[in-house]
Design a protein around this motif. Sequence first.
Motif, PDB file in Angstrom:
ATOM      1  N   LEU A 126       0.764  -1.157  -0.025  1.00  0.00           N
ATOM      2  CA  LEU A 126       0.016  -0.036  -0.249  1.00  0.00           C
ATOM      3  C   LEU A 126       0.755   1.224  -0.084  1.00  0.00           C
ATOM      4  CD1 LEU A 126      -2.773  -0.956   2.562  1.00  0.00           C
ATOM      5  CD2 LEU A 126      -3.100  -0.983   0.247  1.00  0.00           C
ATOM      6  N   LEU A 127       2.131   1.110  -0.024  1.00  0.00           N
ATOM      7  CA  LEU A 127       2.989   2.371   0.077  1.00  0.00           C
ATOM      8  C   LEU A 127       2.857   3.265  -0.993  1.00  0.00           C
ATOM      9  CD1 LEU A 127       5.395   3.427   1.687  1.00  0.00           C
ATOM     10  CD2 LEU A 127       6.957   2.324   0.129  1.00  0.00           C
ATOM     11  N   PRO A 128       2.367   2.959  -2.262  1.00  0.00           N
ATOM     12  CA  PRO A 128       2.239   4.187  -3.088  1.00  0.00           C
ATOM     13  C   PRO A 128       1.121   5.135  -2.638  1.00  0.00           C
ATOM     14  CG  PRO A 128       2.698   2.268  -4.389  1.00  0.00           C
ATOM     15  CD  PRO A 128       2.477   1.681  -2.944  1.00  0.00           C
ATOM     16  N   PHE A 129       0.237   4.596  -1.916  1.00  0.00           N
ATOM     17  CA  PHE A 129      -0.831   5.390  -1.712  1.00  0.00           C
ATOM     18  C   PHE A 129      -0.705   6.104  -0.039  1.00  0.00           C
ATOM     19  CE2 PHE A 129      -2.320   1.835  -3.783  1.00  0.00           C
ATOM     20  CZ  PHE A 129      -2.875   2.438  -5.027  1.00  0.00           C
ATOM     21  N   THR A 130       0.269   5.720   0.626  1.00  0.00           N
ATOM     22  CA  THR A 130       0.610   6.153   1.706  1.00  0.00           C
ATOM     23  C   THR A 130       2.111   6.703   2.247  1.00  0.00           C
ATOM     24  OG1 THR A 130       1.425   3.964   2.582  1.00  0.00           O
ATOM     25  CG2 THR A 130      -1.028   4.397   2.885  1.00  0.00           C
ATOM     26  N   PHE A 131       2.996   6.822   1.085  1.00  0.00           N
ATOM     27  CA  PHE A 131       4.222   7.246   1.141  1.00  0.00           C
ATOM     28  C   PHE A 131       4.608   8.517   1.699  1.00  0.00           C
ATOM     29  CE2 PHE A 131       3.339   9.166  -2.635  1.00  0.00           C
ATOM     30  CZ  PHE A 131       4.136  10.306  -2.819  1.00  0.00           C
TER      31      PHE A 131
END
Length: 504
Positions: free
Chosen positions: A221-226
């Motif tokens: 999910l990193l692309p949405f939370t970076f």
Amino acid sequence: MKKLLFAIIPLSYLVILLFQTDLAMLADLGRHLKLGEVVVNCFCVPQTNLFSYTNPNFPIINHEWLAEVIFYLVTATFGLNGLLIFKMIIIITTASLLYFVALKKGSLFWVTIFSLVSITLFSMRFSVLPELFSYLFIGIFIFFIEKYKKSKKLYLLMLLPVLEILWVNMHIYFILGITIYGFFFLENIIKHKTFDKKLLLIGLLLVISTLINPSFIQGALLPFTFSANYGFSVEENNSPLKIFEPTSTNSNIAYTLVLQVVTFELLIVLFILTLFIKKQWREMFYTGNGITAAFLGLKFTRCISLFGLLGFIPLVQACTYLEEKLKNHVDLSMLQILKSAVVLCVAFIVGIHLKGLVDYKILHFGFMPSTENAATFIKQADVKGRIFNNYIIGNYLVYALYPKEEVYVDARPEAYPASFFDDYWKMMADEQFFNSQVEKYNINAVVFNVAFEDQAKSRPFLIRLLDSKDWIPVYGDGTVTVFVRNNKVNKKVIEKYRINVQRN
């Protein structure tokens, strides 16, 4: 033979741009190399902020560990110059894959034209950084999907989830693998009016593949939370529409950057106009990818290069189609005049860009100097103890000094609490707070890059240190300045290297 001769034009331009001085050491490469070394030596992937004495236990998602390992192994085997050759191979391979696909989607003229313009945008990110692997994966995904569309050989698509496992452990753009495949899947439904269960299964495997990383669901999910924890504004994560505003602190604006941003904006306008062509919507695979890249490029300056890759083929398709239509309604001599005007415009863009490389003296096979000389001084002079450093040089200090010394901060906003950067700026602005932090962390030296920092905040701080009896300047090269604390620990360093300054 004609295609081969025309291919030499964009290839020559690409090779010239690959000889730009690489900026990666000014950015994150030093930290990447050190993390790669750590992973290789411990056979583990660190899940905390390893390099800072201020926040050593702060949790991180190390999503680039595999790219870092590769960079480290290439450097250990072939040296830093080996990394530059490695970069060239990746970029030329990526460009070649997309070029050969484009040749089947449009005329040679438009492929050549948009190759030159797209390379101009793509070159914004020609640095040895993990995103290089994302560009390569983008090229491979598109190439394999296009091959499948022609051959219907399912094994070509079965390779994509395997590649996605590598991608999710190399760079945050891995989400584009799912996006690219998603538009292909959608196009297949629209064109064939059927729901292929095998293609759906491969899509599901792609999504599941993103979970195969050290941080599992958090990594996926990193692309949405970076940026959720960012306490430091990163210029390249701002919109290209903002970097020229008076409030911008970007210190790297050159007319080549202006040219690239303006070229991007003009291409965006052209791309939007092509969306009115009905045929483009039947080519949902390429049109959808172009829309995605356009959105990302308008939101993040660093993503302009993505439009150079993903906007390339749909623009070739659209202009080839328009030319065919115009042949039936416009005199051929008028069409040639229009194409000649396009050639002149592109020649102007390429010419200005190449002139910039000469004017800024950045045609050089090597890395832009970072903090090498200062780091060498620190080691040779045996400057001991904790360092207060500024954000921009933390990564190189990690590369040069870790594990002997840790840094105050490095250029990873996500690796520190957002509130930490309030303290970072307060260290420069508030003398009492600075002194309290010096005592708290037992700071023994200050290492500051004076060329790449917000001058309004850093300059008063450095002047204050120069005027202080508690801090002694011992090194300065016009880019980096080193102060040591005036104490017994630094007595020999001060006696040997003290720089005398006139105090007020």
